[in-house]
Design a protein around this motif. Structure first.
Motif, PDB file in Angstrom:
ATOM      1  N   ASP A  69       0.844  -1.197   0.000  1.00 47.19           N
ATOM      2  CA  ASP A  69       0.000   0.000   0.000  1.00 47.19           C
ATOM      3  C   ASP A  69       0.878   1.245   0.000  1.00 47.19           C
ATOM      4  N   GLY A  70       0.391   2.296  -0.642  1.00 47.25           N
ATOM      5  CA  GLY A  70       1.141   3.541  -0.616  1.00 47.25           C
ATOM      6  C   GLY A  70       0.727   4.488  -1.724  1.00 47.25           C
ATOM      7  N   GLU A 187       1.263   9.917 -10.735  1.00 48.29           N
ATOM      8  CA  GLU A 187       1.836  10.321  -9.462  1.00 48.29           C
ATOM      9  C   GLU A 187       0.732  10.828  -8.528  1.00 48.29           C
ATOM     10  N   GLY A 188       0.813  10.426  -7.275  1.00 43.77           N
ATOM     11  CA  GLY A 188      -0.185  10.828  -6.295  1.00 43.77           C
ATOM     12  C   GLY A 188      -1.318   9.846  -6.115  1.00 43.77           C
ATOM     13  N   ALA A 189      -1.384   8.822  -6.957  1.00 47.20           N
ATOM     14  CA  ALA A 189      -2.463   7.834  -6.850  1.00 47.20           C
ATOM     15  C   ALA A 189      -2.180   6.880  -5.700  1.00 47.20           C
ATOM     16  N   LEU A 190      -3.250   6.481  -5.016  1.00 52.42           N
ATOM     17  CA  LEU A 190      -3.135   5.508  -3.936  1.00 52.42           C
ATOM     18  C   LEU A 190      -3.273   4.109  -4.510  1.00 52.42           C
ATOM     19  N   VAL A 191      -2.307   3.258  -4.200  1.00 54.64           N
ATOM     20  CA  VAL A 191      -2.360   1.873  -4.656  1.00 54.64           C
ATOM     21  C   VAL A 191      -2.427   0.973  -3.431  1.00 54.64           C
ATOM     22  N   LYS A 192      -3.076  -0.184  -3.605  1.00 55.43           N
ATOM     23  CA  LYS A 192      -3.259  -1.114  -2.494  1.00 55.43           C
ATOM     24  C   LYS A 192      -2.890  -2.525  -2.927  1.00 55.43           C
ATOM     25  N   SER A 194      -3.970  -5.183  -1.425  1.00 61.06           N
ATOM     26  CA  SER A 194      -5.149  -6.028  -1.305  1.00 61.06           C
ATOM     27  C   SER A 194      -5.992  -6.016  -2.569  1.00 61.06           C
ATOM     28  N   GLU A 195      -5.937  -4.917  -3.307  1.00 62.24           N
ATOM     29  CA  GLU A 195      -6.681  -4.810  -4.565  1.00 62.24           C
ATOM     30  C   GLU A 195      -5.807  -5.122  -5.774  1.00 62.24           C
ATOM     31  N   ALA A 196      -4.523  -5.370  -5.534  1.00 68.72           N
ATOM     32  CA  ALA A 196      -3.570  -5.660  -6.616  1.00 68.72           C
ATOM     33  C   ALA A 196      -3.707  -4.643  -7.747  1.00 68.72           C
ATOM     34  N   THR A 197      -3.551  -3.381  -7.395  1.00 68.35           N
ATOM     35  CA  THR A 197      -3.719  -2.295  -8.356  1.00 68.35           C
ATOM     36  C   THR A 197      -2.799  -2.487  -9.559  1.00 68.35           C
ATOM     37  N   LEU A 198      -3.384  -2.448 -10.765  1.00 70.09           N
ATOM     38  CA  LEU A 198      -2.606  -2.595 -11.994  1.00 70.09           C
ATOM     39  C   LEU A 198      -1.869  -1.295 -12.278  1.00 70.09           C
ATOM     40  N   LEU A 199      -0.553  -1.399 -12.445  1.00 67.63           N
ATOM     41  CA  LEU A 199       0.265  -0.222 -12.723  1.00 67.63           C
ATOM     42  C   LEU A 199       0.568  -0.083 -14.215  1.00 67.63           C
ATOM     43  N   THR A 200       0.973  -1.162 -14.843  1.00 64.96           N
ATOM     44  CA  THR A 200       1.236  -1.164 -16.282  1.00 64.96           C
ATOM     45  C   THR A 200       1.346  -2.611 -16.742  1.00 64.96           C
ATOM     46  N   THR A 201       1.572  -2.799 -18.037  1.00 64.77           N
ATOM     47  CA  THR A 201       1.704  -4.134 -18.620  1.00 64.77           C
ATOM     48  C   THR A 201       2.966  -4.187 -19.472  1.00 64.77           C
TER      49      THR A 201
END
Length: 387
Positions: A69-70, A187-192, A194-201
């Motif tokens: 998370d962060g 930048e500034g987005a909250l990622v978690k 637990s939700e396995a936030t997709l960043l890129t592919t």
């Protein structure tokens, strides 16, 4: 006026002239049979070519997701560029994970100190118990306390390793080498986690796959033909595949099959097939539609005829065959694939049949023809190779 003697001499002459004229008038003459060229059917080896629609797929696709998370602090790569394995892609604010790591490290130091003290107590008690200066129960309690302290050290060490791992995860790296796609967060987005936030592919594009499907009935027919000796089989990795791109051009690299599924799709009745291609110039992109020309096995005793000899009508295809006494007959045929300027004939003709190739416009079914000569045909071409 003519005299009687003159009239007597002319009359026989007129009769003879009329008789000669009558003898020379035999009515209109029948036209000669039209001239045609023929091709005598021979059994030849014909490449078994199948054309199928396909879709391009990356050989490996990795979805880069958040593992802690962060807040996204910075994007560290250029979108749409090639990246190496373990290259940094994003940085998540590490301060919270750094604090967790420091806390776990302090707890480890405290546990290690407690364990040292417990060991020393147990070591001091050991000679005393033999002299009965302390009870056996007190010594056993000291030994158990030392063992518990050692276990606390191991547990706290694991917490330190986990905190270090989470701290490392604040730098998101590429799991594989390949082309990095568009960033899904800013930048500034909250990622978690637990939700396995997709960043890129990340997609590996060289080599690259092309997926297509083959009818299970066609595959069954091919297997039967191989068993009966009609078709010559080749290993899977030697089956050539030529791609036709969306603009009609031939892809510059020749591929080969590398996968054949052994399960039939219950909804489509087809089998998945995959080919592999060199893609060093990145001309093939994932999701792109292509047409695959698959050439592997060969028909041992195939029949081909020139394309110009075949008449294709709504009710089917036919050819004109010179039969007995050079009389033309129409023969229905079942067409296979077109090899250059030659049609593969699946049924309707046999070796030795004389097929009309030239002079079709003057020939009539049921009428005799005169064979002018034998038409040659080019060798059966293989699938067109890339330049």
């Amino acid at each position: 006026m003519f005299s009687q003697a003159v009239r007597i001499r002319i009359a026989p002459m007129l009769v003879c002239a009329a008789a000669l004229a009558a003898c020379g008038d035999s009515g209109p003459q029948a036209p000669p049979p039209p001239e045609v060229k023929i091709y005598t059917v021979e059994l030849v080896e014909v490449p078994r070519v199948v054309e199928l629609p396909g879709r391009v797929q990356a050989i490996r696709t990795a979805e880069v997701r958040a593992r802690v998370d962060g807040i996204i602090e910075r994007r560290l790569y250029q979108e749409g560029t090639d990246v190496k394995a373990d290259a940094p892609l994003f940085r998540i604010d590490p301060r919270e994970k750094q604090a967790d790591y420091d806390q776990a490290t302090a707890a480890l130091s405290r546990a290690q100190a407690t364990a040292r003290n417990a060991r020393q107590v147990a070591e001091r008690y050991e000679p005393l118990v033999s002299k009965q200066a302390i009870s056996q129960q007190e010594f056993d309690a000291a030994v158990a306390a030392a063992a518990q302290a050692e276990a606390d050290v191991i547990s706290t060490q694991a917490q330190v390793e986990r905190a270090a791992l989470d701290l490392d995860y604040t730098i998101v790296t590429a799991p594989v080498a390949g082309r990095a796609g568009r960033a899904q967060v800013t930048e500034g987005a909250l990622v978690k986690s637990s939700e396995a936030t997709l960043l890129t592919t990340i997609e590996q594009l060289d080599p690259i796959y092309v997926n297509f499907t083959q009818s299970s009935s066609e595959l069954l027919k091919l297997r039967r033909d191989i068993e009966e000796g009609k078709v010559k089989s080749v290993p899977l990795d030697r089956v050539r595949v030529i791609l036709t791109l969306e603009d009609g051009s031939i892809y510059e690299k020749e591929g080969h099959l590398n996968f054949l599924d052994m399960a039939v799709n219950s909804s489509t009745g087809s089998i998945s097939v995959r080919a592999e291609f060199d893609n060093s110039r990145r001309l093939l992109l994932p999701g792109q539609f292509v047409r695959a020309r698959v050439e592997g096995s060969a028909i041992e005793n195939g029949i081909v005829v020139p394309q110009r000899a075949v008449q294709v009508k709504p009710e089917g295809a036919t050819v004109l065959v010179v039969g007995k006494d050079n009389v033309l007959e129409s023969r229905p045929v079942k067409l296979g694939i077109l090899h250059g300027t030659l049609w593969l004939i699946e049924s309707g003709l046999k070796a030795g049949d004389r097929v009309v190739t030239d002079g079709l416009q003057h020939a009539r079914v049921g009428a005799p023809v005169r064979i002018e000569g034998e038409a040659g045909i080019p060798p059966v071409p293989a699938a067109k190779k890339p330049d």
